[in-house]
Design a protein around this motif. Structure first.
Motif, PDB file in Angstrom:
ATOM      1  N   ARG A 110      36.061  53.181  44.811  1.00 58.02           N
ATOM      2  CA  ARG A 110      36.775  53.957  45.814  1.00 58.02           C
ATOM      3  C   ARG A 110      36.912  53.132  47.091  1.00 58.02           C
ATOM      4  O   ARG A 110      36.021  52.375  47.466  1.00 58.02           O
ATOM      5  CB  ARG A 110      36.084  55.286  46.105  1.00 58.02           C
ATOM      6  CG  ARG A 110      34.676  55.217  46.686  1.00 58.02           C
ATOM      7  CD  ARG A 110      34.249  56.563  47.285  1.00 58.02           C
ATOM      8  NE  ARG A 110      34.966  56.812  48.536  1.00 58.02           N
ATOM      9  CZ  ARG A 110      36.008  57.615  48.655  1.00 58.02           C
ATOM     10  NH1 ARG A 110      36.476  58.276  47.629  1.00 58.02           N
ATOM     11  NH2 ARG A 110      36.603  57.764  49.821  1.00 58.02           N
ATOM     12  N   SER A 111      38.065  53.248  47.728  1.00 63.44           N
ATOM     13  CA  SER A 111      38.337  52.610  49.006  1.00 63.44           C
ATOM     14  C   SER A 111      38.064  51.101  48.945  1.00 63.44           C
ATOM     15  O   SER A 111      38.684  50.394  48.161  1.00 63.44           O
ATOM     16  CB  SER A 111      37.527  53.302  50.098  1.00 63.44           C
ATOM     17  OG  SER A 111      38.004  52.967  51.389  1.00 63.44           O
ATOM     18  N   ALA A 112      37.123  50.588  49.747  1.00 62.80           N
ATOM     19  CA  ALA A 112      36.841  49.155  49.721  1.00 62.80           C
ATOM     20  C   ALA A 112      36.425  48.690  48.337  1.00 62.80           C
ATOM     21  O   ALA A 112      36.725  47.562  47.929  1.00 62.80           O
ATOM     22  CB  ALA A 112      35.756  48.809  50.741  1.00 62.80           C
ATOM     23  N   GLY A 113      35.738  49.561  47.588  1.00 63.98           N
ATOM     24  CA  GLY A 113      35.345  49.216  46.224  1.00 63.98           C
ATOM     25  C   GLY A 113      36.537  49.047  45.309  1.00 63.98           C
ATOM     26  O   GLY A 113      36.518  48.216  44.392  1.00 63.98           O
ATOM     27  N   ALA A 114      37.591  49.827  45.559  1.00 65.11           N
ATOM     28  CA  ALA A 114      38.823  49.680  44.781  1.00 65.11           C
ATOM     29  C   ALA A 114      39.479  48.340  45.066  1.00 65.11           C
ATOM     30  O   ALA A 114      40.010  47.675  44.166  1.00 65.11           O
ATOM     31  CB  ALA A 114      39.778  50.820  45.098  1.00 65.11           C
ATOM     32  N   ARG A 115      39.457  47.924  46.326  1.00 66.72           N
ATOM     33  CA  ARG A 115      40.044  46.629  46.681  1.00 66.72           C
ATOM     34  C   ARG A 115      39.295  45.485  46.000  1.00 66.72           C
ATOM     35  O   ARG A 115      39.914  44.530  45.513  1.00 66.72           O
ATOM     36  CB  ARG A 115      40.019  46.447  48.196  1.00 66.72           C
ATOM     37  CG  ARG A 115      40.866  47.441  48.979  1.00 66.72           C
ATOM     38  CD  ARG A 115      40.879  47.096  50.465  1.00 66.72           C
ATOM     39  NE  ARG A 115      41.543  45.813  50.680  1.00 66.72           N
ATOM     40  CZ  ARG A 115      41.446  45.115  51.816  1.00 66.72           C
ATOM     41  NH1 ARG A 115      40.675  45.566  52.812  1.00 66.72           N
ATOM     42  NH2 ARG A 115      42.087  43.969  51.947  1.00 66.72           N
ATOM     43  N   VAL A 116      37.978  45.570  45.965  1.00 66.23           N
ATOM     44  CA  VAL A 116      37.187  44.551  45.284  1.00 66.23           C
ATOM     45  C   VAL A 116      37.591  44.466  43.815  1.00 66.23           C
ATOM     46  O   VAL A 116      37.804  43.375  43.263  1.00 66.23           O
ATOM     47  CB  VAL A 116      35.681  44.858  45.404  1.00 66.23           C
ATOM     48  CG1 VAL A 116      34.861  43.913  44.531  1.00 66.23           C
ATOM     49  CG2 VAL A 116      35.220  44.763  46.850  1.00 66.23           C
ATOM     50  N   ALA A 117      37.700  45.621  43.157  1.00 68.37           N
ATOM     51  CA  ALA A 117      38.068  45.646  41.744  1.00 68.37           C
ATOM     52  C   ALA A 117      39.436  45.019  41.523  1.00 68.37           C
ATOM     53  O   ALA A 117      39.642  44.270  40.563  1.00 68.37           O
ATOM     54  CB  ALA A 117      38.045  47.084  41.231  1.00 68.37           C
ATOM     55  N   CYS A 118      40.383  45.321  42.404  1.00 67.22           N
ATOM     56  CA  CYS A 118      41.728  44.755  42.289  1.00 67.22           C
ATOM     57  C   CYS A 118      41.714  43.241  42.433  1.00 67.22           C
ATOM     58  O   CYS A 118      42.361  42.517  41.659  1.00 67.22           O
ATOM     59  CB  CYS A 118      42.644  45.355  43.355  1.00 67.22           C
ATOM     60  SG  CYS A 118      43.126  47.072  43.088  1.00 67.22           S
ATOM     61  N   ARG A 119      40.984  42.755  43.420  1.00 68.55           N
ATOM     62  CA  ARG A 119      41.000  41.316  43.722  1.00 68.55           C
ATOM     63  C   ARG A 119      40.365  40.469  42.625  1.00 68.55           C
ATOM     64  O   ARG A 119      40.708  39.297  42.456  1.00 68.55           O
ATOM     65  CB  ARG A 119      40.291  41.048  45.051  1.00 68.55           C
ATOM     66  CG  ARG A 119      41.035  41.532  46.283  1.00 68.55           C
ATOM     67  CD  ARG A 119      40.405  40.963  47.544  1.00 68.55           C
ATOM     68  NE  ARG A 119      39.029  41.389  47.747  1.00 68.55           N
ATOM     69  CZ  ARG A 119      38.632  42.373  48.550  1.00 68.55           C
ATOM     70  NH1 ARG A 119      39.548  43.077  49.233  1.00 68.55           N
ATOM     71  NH2 ARG A 119      37.358  42.672  48.693  1.00 68.55           N
ATOM     72  N   THR A 120      39.412  41.038  41.889  1.00 69.70           N
ATOM     73  CA  THR A 120      38.625  40.247  40.939  1.00 69.70           C
ATOM     74  C   THR A 120      38.922  40.558  39.480  1.00 69.70           C
ATOM     75  O   THR A 120      38.359  39.918  38.592  1.00 69.70           O
ATOM     76  CB  THR A 120      37.122  40.472  41.186  1.00 69.70           C
ATOM     77  OG1 THR A 120      36.826  41.872  41.026  1.00 69.70           O
ATOM     78  CG2 THR A 120      36.712  40.038  42.588  1.00 69.70           C
TER      79      THR A 120
END
Length: 222
Positions: A110-120
């Motif tokens: 969720r939120s920042a965690g979603a961005r991490v998942a997208c980037r990696t």
């Protein structure tokens, strides 16, 4: 260190950003898990978030093991999240433990965690990405879009977004390479106001049903 508590197992994993903690909610049934869904938390809270807890409660019955990942900064008791690069390092560090379960891993958060998942996602070999409450832009600053992270995952991607999320309402997204599901009236934490035409339980039901359906139908865009 690993401990077992009723329906879950808690494991501490070393990463280059410090120790992370992962909580496993294993799939039910003799057949075991057909997928592992790994979910990271946001920059302003931990795995107690209502959407993460709802998915951890609902999805094991659908053959999906849910793993809630606590970043090293949360495990260390810090109040402020570090830079995105450090968050990505922490996520990479837990990935071998997730992959060792033997089932394809869907990266999410969720939120920042979603961005991490997208980037990696692409580099780690994620089967897909689930982005909950994706922070499309800072509140009030739509010109500072982060949509390139969604379009650049390289794997099937689903966004689940609150209808009143100030970090990006569903109509602000331009899906094509990813799917999007709206949780009516939901804010950035998927909370719904009392005056809304739906209850909090119904809102979370919309979220969990959408994710369960996506995971069971070949991860096709919604």
């Amino acid at each position: 260190m690993t401990t077992t508590e009723k329906d879950r197992t808690v494991e501490t994993v070393g990463t280059d950003a410090g120790p992370a903690r992962i909580t496993w909610f294993p799939a039910g049934g003799a057949a075991g898990a057909r997928l592992v869904l790994a979910l990271g938390h946001g920059a302003g809270g931990g795995i107690e978030a209502r959407d993460l807890r709802a998915l951890a409660a609902a999805l094991p019955a659908h053959g999906v093991t849910v793993v809630l990942v606590e970043q090293p900064w949360r495990v260390a008791g810090k109040k402020l999240a570090p830079a995105p690069k450090t968050l990505d390092t922490g996520w990479r560090g837990v990935w071998p433990a997730l992959a060792a379960a033997g089932a394809p891993v869907v990266a999410g958060g969720r939120s920042a965690g979603a961005r991490v998942a997208c980037r990696t996602a692409a580099e780690l070999g994620a089967r897909a990405v689930l982005a909950l409450a994706f922070p499309l832009h800072p509140p009030g600053k739509p010109e500072k879009s982060r949509e390139d992270e969604l379009t650049g995952t390289g794997v099937p991607t689903l966004v689940v977004q609150g209808g009143n999320d100030p970090f990006g309402r569903p109509a602000e997204f331009s899906p094509g390479t990813y799917g999007i599901v709206e949780v009516p009236y939901g804010d950035h934490g998927f909370a719904v106001p009392k005056k809304a035409g739906t209850t909090q339980e119904e809102a979370l039901g919309t979220l969990t049903a959408a994710v369960a359906g996506w995971l069971s139908t070949g991860l096709a865009p919604v």
